[in-house]
Motif scaffolding. Sequence first.
Motif, PDB file in Angstrom:
ATOM      1  N   GLY A  18      51.962   5.736  66.423  1.00 37.12           N
ATOM      2  CA  GLY A  18      51.332   4.896  65.407  1.00 37.12           C
ATOM      3  C   GLY A  18      51.517   3.438  65.793  1.00 37.12           C
ATOM      4  N   ARG A  40      52.006  13.618  68.931  1.00 41.95           N
ATOM      5  CA  ARG A  40      51.609  15.028  68.792  1.00 41.95           C
ATOM      6  C   ARG A  40      50.097  15.219  68.710  1.00 41.95           C
ATOM      7  NH1 ARG A  40      53.306  16.606  62.669  1.00 41.95           N
ATOM      8  NH2 ARG A  40      51.968  15.089  61.683  1.00 41.95           N
ATOM      9  N   ASN A  52      44.454   2.669  56.452  1.00 49.05           N
ATOM     10  CA  ASN A  52      45.098   1.695  55.566  1.00 49.05           C
ATOM     11  C   ASN A  52      44.133   0.562  55.263  1.00 49.05           C
ATOM     12  OD1 ASN A  52      45.344  -0.164  57.829  1.00 49.05           O
ATOM     13  ND2 ASN A  52      46.889   1.271  58.554  1.00 49.05           N
ATOM     14  N   ALA A 208      59.966   7.134  65.735  1.00 48.87           N
ATOM     15  CA  ALA A 208      58.956   6.356  64.996  1.00 48.87           C
ATOM     16  C   ALA A 208      57.828   7.294  64.579  1.00 48.87           C
ATOM     17  CB  ALA A 208      58.435   5.212  65.865  1.00 48.87           C
ATOM     18  N   GLY A 210      56.696   8.146  61.785  1.00 48.92           N
ATOM     19  CA  GLY A 210      56.036   7.856  60.512  1.00 48.92           C
ATOM     20  C   GLY A 210      56.528   8.763  59.401  1.00 48.92           C
TER      21      GLY A 210
HETATM   22  C1  LIG Z   1      46.767   3.451  51.624  1.00 53.76           C
HETATM   23  C2  LIG Z   1      47.538   2.586  52.583  1.00 53.76           C
HETATM   24  C3  LIG Z   1      47.246   1.222  52.694  1.00 53.76           C
HETATM   25  C4  LIG Z   1      47.989   0.423  53.569  1.00 53.76           C
HETATM   26  N1  LIG Z   1      47.629  -0.872  53.776  1.00 53.76           N
HETATM   27  C5  LIG Z   1      48.299  -1.627  54.674  1.00 53.76           C
HETATM   28  C6  LIG Z   1      47.885  -2.952  54.963  1.00 53.76           C
HETATM   29  O1  LIG Z   1      46.872  -3.426  54.486  1.00 53.76           O
HETATM   30  N2  LIG Z   1      48.643  -3.697  55.822  1.00 53.76           N
HETATM   31  C7  LIG Z   1      49.771  -3.185  56.398  1.00 53.76           C
HETATM   32  O2  LIG Z   1      50.446  -3.914  57.115  1.00 53.76           O
HETATM   33  N3  LIG Z   1      50.146  -1.905  56.193  1.00 53.76           N
HETATM   34  C8  LIG Z   1      49.435  -1.117  55.355  1.00 53.76           C
HETATM   35  N4  LIG Z   1      49.805   0.173  55.136  1.00 53.76           N
HETATM   36  C9  LIG Z   1      51.012   0.676  55.779  1.00 53.76           C
HETATM   37  C10 LIG Z   1      50.798   0.992  57.253  1.00 53.76           C
HETATM   38  O3  LIG Z   1      49.616   1.730  57.436  1.00 53.76           O
HETATM   39  C11 LIG Z   1      52.012   1.788  57.730  1.00 53.76           C
HETATM   40  O4  LIG Z   1      53.185   1.075  57.408  1.00 53.76           O
HETATM   41  C12 LIG Z   1      51.981   2.017  59.235  1.00 53.76           C
HETATM   42  O5  LIG Z   1      50.743   2.527  59.648  1.00 53.76           O
HETATM   43  C13 LIG Z   1      53.091   2.974  59.628  1.00 53.76           C
HETATM   44  O6  LIG Z   1      52.989   3.184  61.005  1.00 53.76           O
HETATM   45  P1  LIG Z   1      53.881   4.256  61.742  1.00 53.76           P
HETATM   46  O7  LIG Z   1      53.646   4.068  63.176  1.00 53.76           O
HETATM   47  O8  LIG Z   1      55.266   4.167  61.205  1.00 53.76           O
HETATM   48  O9  LIG Z   1      53.333   5.664  61.223  1.00 53.76           O
HETATM   49  P2  LIG Z   1      52.100   6.535  61.748  1.00 53.76           P
HETATM   50  O10 LIG Z   1      50.899   5.733  61.964  1.00 53.76           O
HETATM   51  O11 LIG Z   1      51.980   7.685  60.810  1.00 53.76           O
HETATM   52  O12 LIG Z   1      52.577   7.030  63.172  1.00 53.76           O
HETATM   53  C14 LIG Z   1      53.505   8.068  63.353  1.00 53.76           C
HETATM   54  C15 LIG Z   1      53.006   8.941  64.471  1.00 53.76           C
HETATM   55  O13 LIG Z   1      53.998   9.919  64.771  1.00 53.76           O
HETATM   56  C16 LIG Z   1      53.336  11.100  65.135  1.00 53.76           C
HETATM   57  N5  LIG Z   1      54.261  12.224  64.979  1.00 53.76           N
HETATM   58  C17 LIG Z   1      54.706  12.779  63.831  1.00 53.76           C
HETATM   59  N6  LIG Z   1      55.527  13.799  64.092  1.00 53.76           N
HETATM   60  C18 LIG Z   1      55.607  13.900  65.439  1.00 53.76           C
HETATM   61  C19 LIG Z   1      56.290  14.779  66.314  1.00 53.76           C
HETATM   62  N7  LIG Z   1      57.058  15.781  65.862  1.00 53.76           N
HETATM   63  N8  LIG Z   1      56.134  14.614  67.652  1.00 53.76           N
HETATM   64  C20 LIG Z   1      55.347  13.611  68.142  1.00 53.76           C
HETATM   65  N9  LIG Z   1      54.670  12.755  67.341  1.00 53.76           N
HETATM   66  C21 LIG Z   1      54.804  12.893  66.007  1.00 53.76           C
HETATM   67  C22 LIG Z   1      52.155  11.156  64.182  1.00 53.76           C
HETATM   68  O14 LIG Z   1      51.132  12.006  64.660  1.00 53.76           O
HETATM   69  C23 LIG Z   1      51.736   9.700  64.103  1.00 53.76           C
HETATM   70  O15 LIG Z   1      50.717   9.384  65.029  1.00 53.76           O
HETATM   71  C24 LIG Z   1      49.062   1.001  54.298  1.00 53.76           C
HETATM   72  C25 LIG Z   1      49.318   2.368  54.202  1.00 53.76           C
HETATM   73  C26 LIG Z   1      48.541   3.159  53.382  1.00 53.76           C
HETATM   74  C27 LIG Z   1      48.764   4.639  53.358  1.00 53.76           C
END
Ligand SMILES: Cc1cc2nc3c(=O)[nH]c(=O)nc-3n(C[C@H](O)[C@H](O)[C@H](O)COP(=O)(O)OP(=O)(O)OC[C@H]3O[C@@H](n4cnc5c(N)ncnc54)[C@H](O)[C@@H]3O)c2cc1C
Length: 447
Positions: A18, A40, A52, A208, A210
């Motif tokens: 992500g 994954r 988002n 990371a 998510g």
């Molecule tokens: C409705 C909504 C509105 C939002 N608006 C905003 C905004 O305007 N501005 C802002 O800054 N933020 C916003 N956010 C928050 C932002 O989208 C998140 O904080 C951010 O995308 C989180 O990123 P991440 O990389 O932690 O998670 P993710 O994008 O979920 O990435 C995690 C990754 O890990 C992978 N994964 C999971 N399990 C495994 C495994 N076992 N093995 C390998 N890979 C795995 C997943 O497939 C995924 O690709 C919003 C969120 C939502 C839901």
Amino acid sequence: MAMETDIRRVDILVIGGGVVGCAILRELSRFDVRLALLERNPDICDGTSKSNSAIVHTGFDAPPGTLEARLLAQARDLWPQVIESLHIPYLQTGALMIATSAEELATLESEIIPKAEQNGVTLQPLTREAILDAAPYVSPAILGGVLVEGEGVIDPFWTTRACCEHAVLNGARVFAGEAVTAVTVEDTSVIVHTSGGLTFVASMVINAAGLWSDEVARLAGDSSFTLTPRKGQFIIIEEDHGVSQIILPVPNRISKGILVTPIVFGGVLLGPTAEDVLFKTDFSTTAGGLRQIREGITKLVPVMAEAASVESVRQFAGLRAVSSTGDYIIRPSTVSARLLHVTGIRSTGLSASPAIGRYVGELVRDELGLSPRAHYVEELPEYLAETYPGEGDVICLCRSITRGEILAAMRSPLPPTTLDGLKRRTGVMLGDCQGNLCMPRLVDLFQ
Ligand SMILES: Cc1cc2nc3c(=O)[nH]c(=O)nc-3n(C[C@H](O)[C@H](O)[C@H](O)COP(=O)(O)OP(=O)(O)OC[C@H]3O[C@@H](n4cnc5c(N)ncnc54)[C@H](O)[C@@H]3O)c2cc1C
């Protein structure tokens, strides 16, 4: 058991592609390390990061004193350089927070403005008349508001891809379609197994993943935190109807409320809702959710509520990762200092990603004693710009996308492996014909 030859030895392994995982990968690629990322799904940016509001928040309303507030403040300084060196399209729209009742006006003065000041952001109070002058599409029933000048919009996929490609350009390897299925912590390393049968031995692993990072933590025997999904539904309107700023209500305790947000490549996003749901796979859009969006928008920008009822619209939903601590969780696991959790990044992860990457990079540098990479490439070449003579024929008529642009995507540091990946990178098949005209040309091209 994996044969010794099947084992991949790396210094640092990032789990999750992500925006957070990719920003961390980019920062770590500044160091002289063997670096890999596991995702994954078949492509990066396929979790919360793709669904988002796409706002680069200033952090004016973050809870003061939290890690979230601190990293959002640092990210404000980092974004201009990230946008420039990775060539990310960005629109500095500003945001108008609108009060529709005397109570909300009072909240602006007594809570929102002082909190923003604590977070180092100055808000500009605006009268009803000044708002209607600057944004005539806003409801005439409003009473006043504030301008948050520093807010803007960006493309989340472009941002995530660019961070990831920059890291790949600096030596990182990406393994997509590889879910982590087992994690074993040893004294000086962490062993990670994947769904595709790969085995990694890493000096340090960054979790990371998510919304799923509590499950990854549990694979290693760490149950110290849990994450629950909070759904946000959205409506996309293709026409902007003159809306050029982010319009948001005075927030309540659960969410920032329903917003009207310009999309960086055109159109407008309405939403999100904030619904605690049971399942981490619940991406459904519902009649109730869409009604809630229309009702919320009616108070702010009536023309948009009307558009949402009569125009052809698209809908989607994303899931926020709500942590049991209420703040970002960036710390070593309870089972080993070599497994670092970066999680609970609920509503602001896109905005804070440059600072999260920098912060984690420094933690890992200090833990492992890393030194800078000798030939670090500072800038990512402009995306899809490297085309050659004879590649100018148009493949996608709706969006005038040339064969050269498609081939440039295939030659990029992180080429698409699926048609969907090609669509996200180039825009083919996203026009009015939805691929009816360009699909046969694409098939020809790849044959
Ligand atoms: C409705 C909504 C509105 C939002 N608006 C905003 C905004 O305007 N501005 C802002 O800054 N933020 C916003 N956010 C928050 C932002 O989208 C998140 O904080 C951010 O995308 C989180 O990123 P991440 O990389 O932690 O998670 P993710 O994008 O979920 O990435 C995690 C990754 O890990 C992978 N994964 C999971 N399990 C495994 C495994 N076992 N093995 C390998 N890979 C795995 C997943 O497939 C995924 O690709 C919003 C969120 C939502 C839901």
